[in-house]
Design an enzyme around this catalytic site. Structure first.
Site, PDB file in Angstrom:
ATOM      1  N   CYS A 421      -6.572   3.332   6.276  1.00 20.91           N
ATOM      2  CA  CYS A 421      -6.763   2.213   7.201  1.00 20.91           C
ATOM      3  C   CYS A 421      -7.794   2.587   8.273  1.00 20.91           C
ATOM      4  CB  CYS A 421      -5.429   1.791   7.805  1.00 20.91           C
ATOM      5  SG  CYS A 421      -5.445   0.138   8.545  1.00 20.91           S
ATOM      6  N   HIS A 548      -2.476   1.029   2.606  1.00 23.07           N
ATOM      7  CA  HIS A 548      -1.551   2.118   2.937  1.00 23.07           C
ATOM      8  C   HIS A 548      -0.825   2.572   1.672  1.00 23.07           C
ATOM      9  CE1 HIS A 548      -1.611   1.958   7.442  1.00 23.07           C
ATOM     10  NE2 HIS A 548      -2.069   0.740   7.201  1.00 23.07           N
ATOM     11  N   GLU A 550       0.836   5.139   1.107  1.00 21.83           N
ATOM     12  CA  GLU A 550       2.070   5.886   1.364  1.00 21.83           C
ATOM     13  C   GLU A 550       3.320   5.035   1.202  1.00 21.83           C
ATOM     14  OE1 GLU A 550       0.697   4.574   5.566  1.00 21.83           O
ATOM     15  OE2 GLU A 550      -0.182   5.091   3.625  1.00 21.83           O
TER      16      GLU A 550
END
Length: 641
Positions: A421, A548, A550
């Site tokens: 990001c 993102h 993750e």
């Protein structure tokens, strides 16, 4: 009144293979004495244990704060904001649920006081209460129960129909004023669903005073007394302690808390949280749950062999891999919880022991060198000693110049780098300044009137309202360069679906200039105008992503890009890309009955042809990469077990 959907009967298969009708079962997890005991991990672990028994599990988190969601809350105060597929900005505990249970939750699985009151007030404004005086009881409490039953029915595991069991975590500590409406609602709820359909697990603390060295039960006794006084009776006590509870302590708790000794479990300190489901199994918590929820003959014996193997592997790893986490909120690790978990998943998969060095980005800046030279030097020493560098997402201009310096160091010194990001956006700014010789290049987030706006505010964003106005949730990214590292890591996918949370983007007008100078935009959205993935082709591993990754990483199914970072940082990326099955396959204990899936790593879309080959267009060393893509899919199939 509460809807009758609460008592909906569903079909399930018993241990003999016959279909039986069962009601939705609920497991409520509460906490007492102090906050931070690990209710979220406990709730997730209970879900893992029940899922290992062959049951379908969903989860709900209740947060008593007045915020509508977690989107506008500071990471320093509440930890990271976890983003769901549907764009919901929720509490980080829902991330634990998704990772442990490998499910995809919705925004309705996170209940807040703000949502409930907004729901009730909207109904009142529409006249749904027919002129009645709207009160906490029954209107708020009924709304809470309706929300719970509605959210519990939402499929979250990719299968049709509702789950068998809903695990509900009540945030905060018993006795908190803001929790009272939820306590009352849950008391009514347990009475409505009836015995055999509701189980309460109370997580409490059993401290040891250093002076006497004795495990003290009084805090838990008081906590249970307060819980019972509010109309909720615990069925299972989960006691947090440094060491396993002594038998005489369990007997004392049983006597004063009116809970059978067999239903008192110890959650003592462990080397990693993957041991918690194993602790519960070892103490036969599943048997207590099955009996309390009347699931005898339906639930199977829990199978956690792969979970056990993963926990043991994590404990035995020796070879370290050092990752410098350059961020703004380094004072609280929960601010980057999902990033840490994704790094851990990838490290275990690469057989490396993860070492994270926290680097406050502001400490890298020149101003800090003048103010605190020792702090400045320590930050740079950590950065230079790292095997890889990760710059996660963030907001605001504090520490941004330090992040830019970290990206520059990684680019110039060929250090593996992953920017997420904002971590991608600062790469673009740094490239413009250093390579394109545009010294005033910046983001309009930090310098609104910059003459060289590399990063701009998205046209559809709102500048007046902060909550829920970003580009949120799962979005599709199409690969523009089939031979790029990112595409290979995703199993030669044509596109990936990842979760987003941003309101600024790369200026599309400057993209041709960047590409001409060597910055490759290898992933874009469906319009081709929004930049999603960047790479430096001549760098060992230098990737920035607008999304993102993750948030979709799972134990045993690590995020592709985090896997790439760890592999590159440990000197394994070359072999990894050439031979995806280089790493040891974890042979499953049970036979594989399902055909190999075409999905390689998380969210990749690899199309399979009728002859079993893959349709990737990338060629390595002149050879078609179809067989390689197949081996990726095969490896992923083993790892998911």
């Amino acid at each position: 009144m509460v809807s009758r959907a609460l008592f909906l009967l569903r079909s399930s298969v018993d241990s003999c293979g016959f279909f039986v009708e069962i009601a939705m079962k609920y497991v409520l997890v509460t906490g007492g004495v102090v906050s931070g005991l690990g209710k979220g991990v406990t709730a997730s672990s209970i879900g893992v244990l029940l899922k290992a028994c062959g049951l379908r599990v969903t989860s709900i988190k209740i947060d008593p704060y007045l915020n509508t969601d977690a989107g506008t809350m500071s990471p320093f105060e509440h930890g990271e904001v976890f983003v769901l597929d549907d764009g919901g900005e929720v509490d980080l505990d829902l991330g634990n649920y998704e990772r442990f249970l490998d499910i995809k939750l919705t925004r309705d699985n996170n209940i807040t006081t703000g949502k409930i009151y907004q729901f009730v007030i909207n109904k009142e404004r529409k006249g749904d209460y027919l002129g009645a005086t709207v009160q906490v009881v029954p209107h708020i409490t009924d709304a809470i129960q309706e929300w719970i039953e509605r959210a519990a029915m939402i499929p979250v595991d990719g299968k049709e129909g509702p789950a068998d069991i809903c695990v509900i975590e009540l945030g905060g500590t018993i006795g908190d004023i803001e929790s009272m409406p939820f306590i009352e609602a849950l008391g009514q709820f347990s009475y409505r669903v009836g015995p055999g359909n509701f189980c309460l697990v109370h997580v409490s603390l059993v401290p040891v005073l250093n002076v006497v060295g004795e495990q003290k039960t009084k805090p838990t006794q008081h906590s249970v007394r307060g819980l019972r006084g509010l109309g909720l009776i615990p069925n299972i006590l989960a006691c947090r302690s440094a060491k396993p509870l002594e038998e005489n302590v369990k007997e004392k708790l049983s006597q004063f808390c009116h809970v059978p000794v067999s239903n008192i479990v110890t959650l003592h300190d462990v080397t990693n949280i993957w041991h918690i489901p194993l602790l519960l199994k070892k103490q036969k918590t599943h048997e207590a749950l099955i009996e309390l929820l009347q699931l005898q003959g339906i639930a199977k014996q829990p199978w956690l062999d792969d979970w056990t193997r993963r926990a043991e592997i994590c404990d035995t790893l020796q070879d370290p891999v050092r990752i410098a986490m350059v961020g703004k909120y380094t004072g609280l690790s929960d601010s980057y919880l999902s990033v840490l978990k994704a790094l851990l998943h990838a490290s275990v998969d690469c057989q490396r022991k993860l070492v994270v060095d926290w680097v406050a980005s502001a400490d890298l800046e020149e101003t800090r060198e003048k103010e605190a030279p020792e702090v400045h030097k320590k930050a740079w020493d950590l950065l230079k000693a790292a095997d890889g560098i990760l710059v996660p997402g963030g907001f605001g201009d504090r520490g941004v110049e330090g992040k830019i310096l970290a990206a520059k160091y990684a680019r110039e010194n060929k250090v593996p780098y992953l920017g997420i990001c904002l971590g991608m956006q600062i790469v673009v700014v740094e490239f413009a300044r250093s390579i394109l010789n545009l010294p005033y290049a910046n983001s309009t987030e930090f310098v609104p009137d910059t003459t060289t706006p590399c990063i701009i505010f998205m046209p559809e964003g709102s500048k007046t309202h902060m909550g829920g106005t970003m580009r949120l949730g799962s979005r599709r990214t199409y690969f523009e360069a089939p031979c790029c590292k990112a595409a290979k890591l995703y199993g030669n996918a044509n596109f990936v679906d990842e979760r987003h949370r941003h309101r600024y983007e790369v200026n599309p007008d400057m993209v041709p200039e960047f590409e001409k100078a060597g910055l490759a935009f290898v992933g874009k959205d469906e319009t081709g105008k929004r930049m999603e993935i960047i790479e430096l082709p001549d760098h060992p591993y230098f990737i920035g992503v607008q999304f993102h990754p993750e948030f979709k990483s799972r134990p045993g199914k690590p995020s592709a890009l985090f896997l790439g970072l760890i592999a590159a940082s440990s000197g394994q990326l070359g072999t990894f890309l050439k031979d995806p099955v280089h790493y040891e396959l974890r042979t499953p204990r049970h036979p594989i009955n399902d055909p190999l899936t075409s999905k390689s790593y998380q969210n990749g879309n690899l199309k399979k042809l009728t002859d079993g080959s893959a349709n990737g267009n990338c060629h390595a060393n002149g050879n078609d990469n179809g067989a390689q893509a197949d081996s990726w899919a095969q490896r992923s199939h083993y790892l998911q077990l």
